[in-house]
Scaffold this motif. Structure first.
Motif, PDB file in Angstrom:
ATOM      1  N   ILE A 107       1.172  -1.165   0.050  1.00 50.68           N
ATOM      2  CA  ILE A 107       0.041   0.217   0.573  1.00 50.68           C
ATOM      3  C   ILE A 107       1.155   1.147  -0.067  1.00 50.68           C
ATOM      4  CG2 ILE A 107      -1.971   1.204   1.166  1.00 50.68           C
ATOM      5  CD1 ILE A 107      -2.809  -0.826   0.057  1.00 50.68           C
ATOM      6  N   SER A 108       1.831   1.221   0.913  1.00 48.32           N
ATOM      7  CA  SER A 108       2.872   2.825   0.424  1.00 48.32           C
ATOM      8  C   SER A 108       3.690   2.950  -0.367  1.00 48.32           C
ATOM      9  CB  SER A 108       3.897   2.616   1.848  1.00 48.32           C
ATOM     10  OG  SER A 108       3.543   1.911   3.227  1.00 48.32           O
ATOM     11  N   LYS A 109       3.972   1.403  -1.742  1.00 46.30           N
ATOM     12  CA  LYS A 109       4.435   1.896  -2.579  1.00 46.30           C
ATOM     13  C   LYS A 109       3.367   2.295  -3.393  1.00 46.30           C
ATOM     14  CE  LYS A 109       6.956  -0.453  -6.346  1.00 46.30           C
ATOM     15  NZ  LYS A 109       7.826  -1.655  -6.735  1.00 46.30           N
ATOM     16  N   THR A 110       2.618   1.348  -3.258  1.00 53.89           N
ATOM     17  CA  THR A 110       1.112   2.543  -4.371  1.00 53.89           C
ATOM     18  C   THR A 110       0.750   3.387  -4.112  1.00 53.89           C
ATOM     19  OG1 THR A 110       0.003  -0.003  -4.247  1.00 53.89           O
ATOM     20  CG2 THR A 110      -1.271   1.731  -4.802  1.00 53.89           C
ATOM     21  N   PHE A 111       0.665   3.973  -3.378  1.00 52.01           N
ATOM     22  CA  PHE A 111       0.437   5.900  -2.711  1.00 52.01           C
ATOM     23  C   PHE A 111       1.427   6.563  -2.869  1.00 52.01           C
ATOM     24  CE2 PHE A 111      -3.449   3.488  -1.179  1.00 52.01           C
ATOM     25  CZ  PHE A 111      -4.530   4.770  -1.404  1.00 52.01           C
ATOM     26  N   ALA A 112       2.819   6.125  -2.292  1.00 48.54           N
ATOM     27  CA  ALA A 112       3.530   6.841  -2.570  1.00 48.54           C
ATOM     28  C   ALA A 112       3.914   7.127  -4.561  1.00 48.54           C
ATOM     29  CB  ALA A 112       4.663   6.113  -2.010  1.00 48.54           C
ATOM     30  N   THR A 113       3.395   5.828  -5.066  1.00 49.51           N
ATOM     31  CA  THR A 113       3.416   6.273  -6.942  1.00 49.51           C
ATOM     32  C   THR A 113       3.089   6.778  -6.947  1.00 49.51           C
ATOM     33  OG1 THR A 113       5.022   3.819  -6.748  1.00 49.51           O
ATOM     34  CG2 THR A 113       4.416   4.526  -8.313  1.00 49.51           C
ATOM     35  N   PHE A 114       1.451   6.659  -6.371  1.00 45.38           N
ATOM     36  CA  PHE A 114       0.237   7.302  -7.442  1.00 45.38           C
ATOM     37  C   PHE A 114      -0.403   7.922  -6.977  1.00 45.38           C
ATOM     38  CE2 PHE A 114       1.287   2.902  -8.978  1.00 45.38           C
ATOM     39  CZ  PHE A 114       1.831   3.199 -10.050  1.00 45.38           C
ATOM     40  N   GLY A 115      -0.233   8.381  -5.797  1.00 42.08           N
ATOM     41  CA  GLY A 115      -0.776   9.144  -4.620  1.00 42.08           C
ATOM     42  C   GLY A 115      -2.310   9.059  -4.395  1.00 42.08           C
ATOM     43  N   PHE A 116      -2.795  10.444  -4.127  1.00 38.89           N
ATOM     44  CA  PHE A 116      -4.486  10.685  -3.431  1.00 38.89           C
ATOM     45  C   PHE A 116      -5.426   9.158  -4.361  1.00 38.89           C
ATOM     46  CE2 PHE A 116      -8.450  11.181  -2.493  1.00 38.89           C
ATOM     47  CZ  PHE A 116      -8.638  11.067  -0.730  1.00 38.89           C
ATOM     48  N   VAL A 117      -5.305   9.627  -6.208  1.00 34.89           N
ATOM     49  CA  VAL A 117      -5.813   8.778  -6.821  1.00 34.89           C
ATOM     50  C   VAL A 117      -6.103   7.184  -6.676  1.00 34.89           C
ATOM     51  CG1 VAL A 117      -4.280   7.946  -8.335  1.00 34.89           C
ATOM     52  CG2 VAL A 117      -6.351   8.700  -8.986  1.00 34.89           C
ATOM     53  N   ALA A 118      -5.220   6.527  -6.182  1.00 31.02           N
ATOM     54  CA  ALA A 118      -5.821   4.796  -5.647  1.00 31.02           C
ATOM     55  C   ALA A 118      -6.162   4.729  -4.884  1.00 31.02           C
ATOM     56  CB  ALA A 118      -3.942   5.240  -4.810  1.00 31.02           C
ATOM     57  N   ILE A 119      -7.435   5.424  -4.163  1.00 28.80           N
ATOM     58  CA  ILE A 119      -8.209   5.439  -3.005  1.00 28.80           C
ATOM     59  C   ILE A 119      -9.247   5.120  -3.857  1.00 28.80           C
ATOM     60  CG2 ILE A 119      -9.223   7.450  -2.149  1.00 28.80           C
ATOM     61  CD1 ILE A 119      -8.544   6.124   0.816  1.00 28.80           C
ATOM     62  N   ILE A 120      -9.442   5.525  -4.515  1.00 27.58           N
ATOM     63  CA  ILE A 120     -11.282   5.628  -5.399  1.00 27.58           C
ATOM     64  C   ILE A 120     -11.031   4.781  -5.581  1.00 27.58           C
ATOM     65  CG2 ILE A 120     -12.585   6.579  -7.413  1.00 27.58           C
ATOM     66  CD1 ILE A 120     -10.942   9.358  -7.058  1.00 27.58           C
ATOM     67  N   PRO A 121     -10.683   3.597  -6.680  1.00 21.83           N
ATOM     68  CA  PRO A 121     -10.655   1.682  -7.266  1.00 21.83           C
ATOM     69  C   PRO A 121     -10.694   1.136  -5.849  1.00 21.83           C
ATOM     70  CG  PRO A 121      -8.709   2.513  -7.433  1.00 21.83           C
ATOM     71  CD  PRO A 121      -8.722   4.099  -6.937  1.00 21.83           C
ATOM     72  N   LEU A 122     -10.302   1.322  -4.558  1.00 21.63           N
ATOM     73  CA  LEU A 122     -10.222  -0.124  -3.899  1.00 21.63           C
ATOM     74  C   LEU A 122     -11.763   0.604  -3.273  1.00 21.63           C
ATOM     75  CD1 LEU A 122      -8.339  -1.178  -2.046  1.00 21.63           C
ATOM     76  CD2 LEU A 122      -8.105   0.867  -0.706  1.00 21.63           C
ATOM     77  N   PHE A 123     -11.875   1.908  -2.986  1.00 19.11           N
ATOM     78  CA  PHE A 123     -13.328   1.777  -2.525  1.00 19.11           C
ATOM     79  C   PHE A 123     -14.225   1.418  -3.313  1.00 19.11           C
ATOM     80  CE2 PHE A 123     -17.769   4.380  -2.554  1.00 19.11           C
ATOM     81  CZ  PHE A 123     -17.873   4.795  -0.492  1.00 19.11           C
ATOM     82  N   LYS A 124     -14.442   1.436  -4.347  1.00 16.91           N
ATOM     83  CA  LYS A 124     -15.160   0.666  -5.602  1.00 16.91           C
ATOM     84  C   LYS A 124     -15.319  -0.129  -5.466  1.00 16.91           C
ATOM     85  CE  LYS A 124     -15.812   2.822  -9.670  1.00 16.91           C
ATOM     86  NZ  LYS A 124     -15.215   3.448 -11.341  1.00 16.91           N
ATOM     87  N   TYR A 125     -14.465  -1.239  -5.531  1.00 19.59           N
ATOM     88  CA  TYR A 125     -14.362  -2.435  -5.460  1.00 19.59           C
ATOM     89  C   TYR A 125     -14.648  -3.057  -4.167  1.00 19.59           C
ATOM     90  CZ  TYR A 125     -11.653  -7.486  -3.511  1.00 19.59           C
ATOM     91  OH  TYR A 125     -12.287  -8.228  -3.356  1.00 19.59           O
ATOM     92  N   PHE A 126     -14.642  -2.496  -2.971  1.00 15.38           N
ATOM     93  CA  PHE A 126     -15.620  -2.705  -1.902  1.00 15.38           C
ATOM     94  C   PHE A 126     -16.893  -2.521  -1.791  1.00 15.38           C
ATOM     95  CE2 PHE A 126     -17.358  -1.814   1.689  1.00 15.38           C
ATOM     96  CZ  PHE A 126     -17.463  -2.558   2.720  1.00 15.38           C
ATOM     97  N   LEU A 127     -17.264  -1.943  -2.623  1.00 17.30           N
ATOM     98  CA  LEU A 127     -18.428  -1.184  -2.881  1.00 17.30           C
ATOM     99  C   LEU A 127     -19.312  -2.484  -4.019  1.00 17.30           C
ATOM    100  CD1 LEU A 127     -21.463   0.154  -1.959  1.00 17.30           C
ATOM    101  CD2 LEU A 127     -20.369   2.197  -4.111  1.00 17.30           C
ATOM    102  N   GLY A 128     -18.707  -2.682  -4.576  1.00 17.81           N
ATOM    103  CA  GLY A 128     -19.206  -3.433  -5.902  1.00 17.81           C
ATOM    104  C   GLY A 128     -18.742  -5.275  -5.408  1.00 17.81           C
TER     105      GLY A 128
END
Length: 413
Positions: free
Chosen positions: A207-228
């Motif tokens: 998770i650290s590597k993902t957000f360090a590389t792509f920033g806040f935009v990474a949290i959007i698909p994570l929430f959509k996945y959980f909701l889906g």
């Protein structure tokens, strides 16, 4: 007195800490020192070390779980038509769950439009489209040892089921082999427990590597996945299960949900099908009035092979990870996902977190990177609670339907 933090709490804490760390590091990602030593070394080592450990346990877990599960279905021969109807119900509803997950996943598109995989997409390849007959033929292993060595999951699943069925037919003549394989299964589950101990560190690194590389935009698909996943699970429960209950079983769905709700809460709170097993049996026999001869067969068998909630998660997660990495799945890939997830559900242990381990074999079969597991791992406990509740609900619906089909009179009051 200090309270020991549970593994679930640790994983969730690692997720939150990973997001915070990644967002803090993101503005400095182009700094040579930060990029080389923090992101590419520390975060990469923690995350990919965990992924390699998961890959290490997937094949033995799949093989031993399936062999032991298939070998334990001795009552199928005794119960005859009841066993056949039960197996058809479980496998068909699992296939329906995967199809629903794939359709729903493509509608929701949890990872669409987020280019988290642009760095790695060039290294990602999925299997080329094949005729359906070739997919079916490829499930039969010419060399089982080679299938195990190469991690060909569909071939491993077929071989393991055949071995288990053969052991069941041979009965007492293979008690020693059964005991050895049961010990192998216990060993595999213990290996999973050990690997899960380092899960918080792995999740933190990924998770650290993902957000360090792509920033806040990474949290959007994570929430959509959980909701889906949650939305599709409830659709499967309320439409598929209750539809079968009303049309085939001729039993009132509202009455069923009201009576079975306490057991659903046990499954939800423990995230373990095995933990809810005693409650399911008691509820079926005492609250619904199902005979012991049927409920003592359908519920334990369902606890072993009926994992529709897990199948839904695997379907949505596969689409999520494919979209994150910018990979287009072919129809052949979707067929492979349906077959693999349906057969894999037979070998999914009824313990918390086992589903995400089994996800690794689905990703392997369609050629997607297992690093994607890190994104779903952090919130898997919350998903696990919902999918476990759906799993045991499917067992109960099957039990009621089979009971009604055998002419039993259930308690209506």
């Amino acid at each position: 007195m200090k309270t020991k933090m549970s593994l679930t709490t640790k994983i969730f804490a690692a997720l939150v800490l990973g997001i915070i760390t990644g967002l803090a590091v993101y503005p400095m990602k182009d700094n040579p020192f930060i990029s080389k030593y923090l992101i590419d070394f520390i975060f990469n080592f923690l995350g990919n070390g965990f992924i390699r450990a998961i890959r290490m346990v997937v094949i033995p877990l799949v093989f031993f779980s399936l062999v032991v599960g298939a070998a334990g279905i001795e009552d199928v021969a005794k119960l005859g038509r009841i066993g056949i109807k039960t197996l058809i119900f479980y496998l068909s509803t699992t296939a329906m769950a995967v199809i629903l997950a794939l359709v729903g996943g493509n509608i929701i598109n949890p990872g669409k439009g987020v280019s988290l995989g642009t760095v790695a997409v060039s290294n990602v390849t999925v299997g080329q489209p094949k005729p359906f007959v070739d997919i079916l033929l490829n499930m039969i292993p010419i060399n089982p040892v080679e299938a195990l060595a190469n991690g060909n999951m569909l071939q491993i699943i077929v071989f393991a089921i055949l071995v288990g069925v053969s052991l069941s037919i041979l009965g007492e003549r293979t008690l020693g082999m059964k005991r050895l394989l049961e010990e192998g299964n216990a060993l595999s589950l213990k290996l999973v427990e050990i690997v899960m101990l380092i899960a918080p560190y792995g999740v933190y690194g990924l998770i650290s590597k993902t957000f360090a590389t792509f920033g806040f935009v990474a949290i959007i698909p994570l929430f959509k996945y959980f909701l889906g996943v949650v939305v599709i699970l409830f659709i499967h429960c309320l439409i598929t299960y209750q539809g079968i209950l009303a049309i085939v079983g001729r039993y009132n769905p509202l009455r069923f949900l009201k009576r079975f709700a306490p057991t659903m809460m046990v499954a939800f709170s423990t995230a373990s099908s095995s933990a809810a097993l005693p409650s399911s049996l008691k509820c079926m026999q005492e609250t619904f009035g199902v005979s012991k001869s049927i409920s003592s067969f359908t519920i334990p068998l369902g606890n072993t092979i009926n994992m529709d909630g897990t199948a839904v998660m695997q379907g949505v997660a596969t689409i999520f990870i494919a979209q994150i990495y910018g990979v287009d799945l072919s129809m052949a890939n979707y067929i492979t996902i349906i077959l693999t997830s349906t057969l894999a559900s037979i070998g999914t242990a009824g313990v918390p977190g086992a589903g995400v381990i089994m996800l690794g074999m689905v990703l392997t079969e369609v050629g997607l990177p297992m690093e994607g597991i890190g994104l779903v791992m952090g919130i898997d406990r919350f998903v696990d609670m919902f999918r476990t509740m759906i799993n045991i609900t499917g067992d109960a619906v099957c039990t009621v339907v089979i009971s009604k089909s055998e002419g039993e009179k259930l308690q209506e009051a």
